[in-house]
Design a protein around this motif. Structure first.
Motif, PDB file in Angstrom:
ATOM      1  N   LYS A  10     -22.162 -43.515  -6.423  1.00 37.77           N
ATOM      2  CA  LYS A  10     -21.146 -43.415  -7.595  1.00 37.77           C
ATOM      3  C   LYS A  10     -21.495 -42.150  -8.227  1.00 37.77           C
ATOM      4  CE  LYS A  10     -20.400 -45.946 -11.653  1.00 37.77           C
ATOM      5  NZ  LYS A  10     -20.649 -47.255 -12.747  1.00 37.77           N
ATOM      6  N   GLU A  15     -17.518 -46.358 -16.205  1.00 33.15           N
ATOM      7  CA  GLU A  15     -16.889 -47.470 -15.433  1.00 33.15           C
ATOM      8  C   GLU A  15     -15.186 -47.067 -15.149  1.00 33.15           C
ATOM      9  OE1 GLU A  15     -18.242 -50.043 -13.853  1.00 33.15           O
ATOM     10  OE2 GLU A  15     -20.161 -49.034 -14.556  1.00 33.15           O
ATOM     11  N   ARG A  20     -15.168 -48.439  -7.414  1.00 34.80           N
ATOM     12  CA  ARG A  20     -15.985 -49.530  -7.114  1.00 34.80           C
ATOM     13  C   ARG A  20     -17.393 -49.356  -7.541  1.00 34.80           C
ATOM     14  NH1 ARG A  20     -14.710 -53.951  -3.427  1.00 34.80           N
ATOM     15  NH2 ARG A  20     -12.626 -53.258  -2.431  1.00 34.80           N
ATOM     16  N   SER A  21     -17.892 -50.330  -8.204  1.00 35.16           N
ATOM     17  CA  SER A  21     -19.492 -50.245  -8.654  1.00 35.16           C
ATOM     18  C   SER A  21     -20.309 -50.087  -7.566  1.00 35.16           C
ATOM     19  CB  SER A  21     -19.719 -51.351  -9.619  1.00 35.16           C
ATOM     20  OG  SER A  21     -19.876 -52.481  -8.874  1.00 35.16           O
ATOM     21  N   GLU A  23     -22.850 -51.937  -7.109  1.00 34.92           N
ATOM     22  CA  GLU A  23     -23.108 -53.496  -6.775  1.00 34.92           C
ATOM     23  C   GLU A  23     -22.054 -53.928  -5.740  1.00 34.92           C
ATOM     24  OE1 GLU A  23     -23.123 -52.243  -9.970  1.00 34.92           O
ATOM     25  OE2 GLU A  23     -25.311 -52.003 -10.072  1.00 34.92           O
ATOM     26  N   ASP A  24     -20.551 -53.450  -6.321  1.00 38.53           N
ATOM     27  CA  ASP A  24     -19.713 -54.087  -5.590  1.00 38.53           C
ATOM     28  C   ASP A  24     -19.725 -53.274  -4.080  1.00 38.53           C
ATOM     29  OD1 ASP A  24     -17.160 -55.490  -5.105  1.00 38.53           O
ATOM     30  OD2 ASP A  24     -15.960 -53.853  -5.573  1.00 38.53           O
ATOM     31  N   GLN A  25     -20.035 -52.053  -4.112  1.00 39.23           N
ATOM     32  CA  GLN A  25     -19.848 -51.538  -2.670  1.00 39.23           C
ATOM     33  C   GLN A  25     -20.931 -52.189  -1.972  1.00 39.23           C
ATOM     34  OE1 GLN A  25     -20.410 -47.113  -2.653  1.00 39.23           O
ATOM     35  NE2 GLN A  25     -19.543 -47.064  -4.819  1.00 39.23           N
ATOM     36  N   ALA A  27     -22.045 -55.246  -1.953  1.00 41.60           N
ATOM     37  CA  ALA A  27     -21.745 -56.451  -1.628  1.00 41.60           C
ATOM     38  C   ALA A  27     -20.695 -56.396  -0.381  1.00 41.60           C
ATOM     39  CB  ALA A  27     -21.104 -57.229  -2.814  1.00 41.60           C
ATOM     40  N   VAL A  28     -19.868 -55.516  -0.316  1.00 45.64           N
ATOM     41  CA  VAL A  28     -19.073 -55.341   0.651  1.00 45.64           C
ATOM     42  C   VAL A  28     -19.507 -54.897   1.854  1.00 45.64           C
ATOM     43  CG1 VAL A  28     -17.118 -54.036   1.472  1.00 45.64           C
ATOM     44  CG2 VAL A  28     -16.847 -54.744  -0.831  1.00 45.64           C
ATOM     45  N   TRP A  76     -18.901 -47.528   2.226  1.00 44.77           N
ATOM     46  CA  TRP A  76     -17.543 -48.149   1.701  1.00 44.77           C
ATOM     47  C   TRP A  76     -16.374 -47.443   2.144  1.00 44.77           C
ATOM     48  CZ3 TRP A  76     -14.173 -46.971  -2.526  1.00 44.77           C
ATOM     49  CH2 TRP A  76     -13.013 -47.876  -2.532  1.00 44.77           C
TER      50      TRP A  76
END
Length: 116
Positions: A10, A15, A20-21, A23-25, A27-28, A76
């Motif tokens: 990041k 934000e 994508r945060s 954490e989101d990256q 998770a994916v 990602w």
């Protein structure tokens, strides 16, 4: 067994300027690894722009791949790895030398077998 590093980056803490945060990256990427049966050795997280070369975490990750600690990177999008020509060339060199597999989760999975 082929093992991978996860890499999430990041470039800013704002934000509204990041798609994508981290954490989101992650998770994916973890979901992708599970779906594809890929072994994850470690996750690397970097909070720094990739416009200039010299990111310490990125460089350390590549050095560990050169040492054989993992076989590739799951990211990602490819722009998480490089947004400058020096880092992009390093990634391309790894692919050409068969030192790394790169999995990207945007719309498809890309590996060194299909990239060039």
């Amino acid at each position: 067994m082929i093992t991978f590093f996860l890499y999430a980056r990041k470039s800013t803490d704002a934000e509204d300027k990041q798609v994508r945060s981290i954490e989101d990256q992650l998770a994916v990427l973890e979901s992708l690894a599970k779906e594809e049966g890929l072994a994850i050795k470690e996750a690397f997280i970097e909070k720094q722009s990739a416009k200039q070369p010299g990111r310490p975490i990125f460089n350390a990750m590549l050095a560990r791949i050169e040492k054989g600690e993992a076989d590739g990177i799951i990211c990602w999008k490819l722009d998480r790895l490089a947004r400058n020509p020096i880092d992009a060339a390093r990634v391309q060199w790894f692919l050409q030398q068969d030192l790394s597999n790169i999995y990207e989760r945007a719309t498809a999975i890309i590996t060194h077998r299909t990239m060039f």
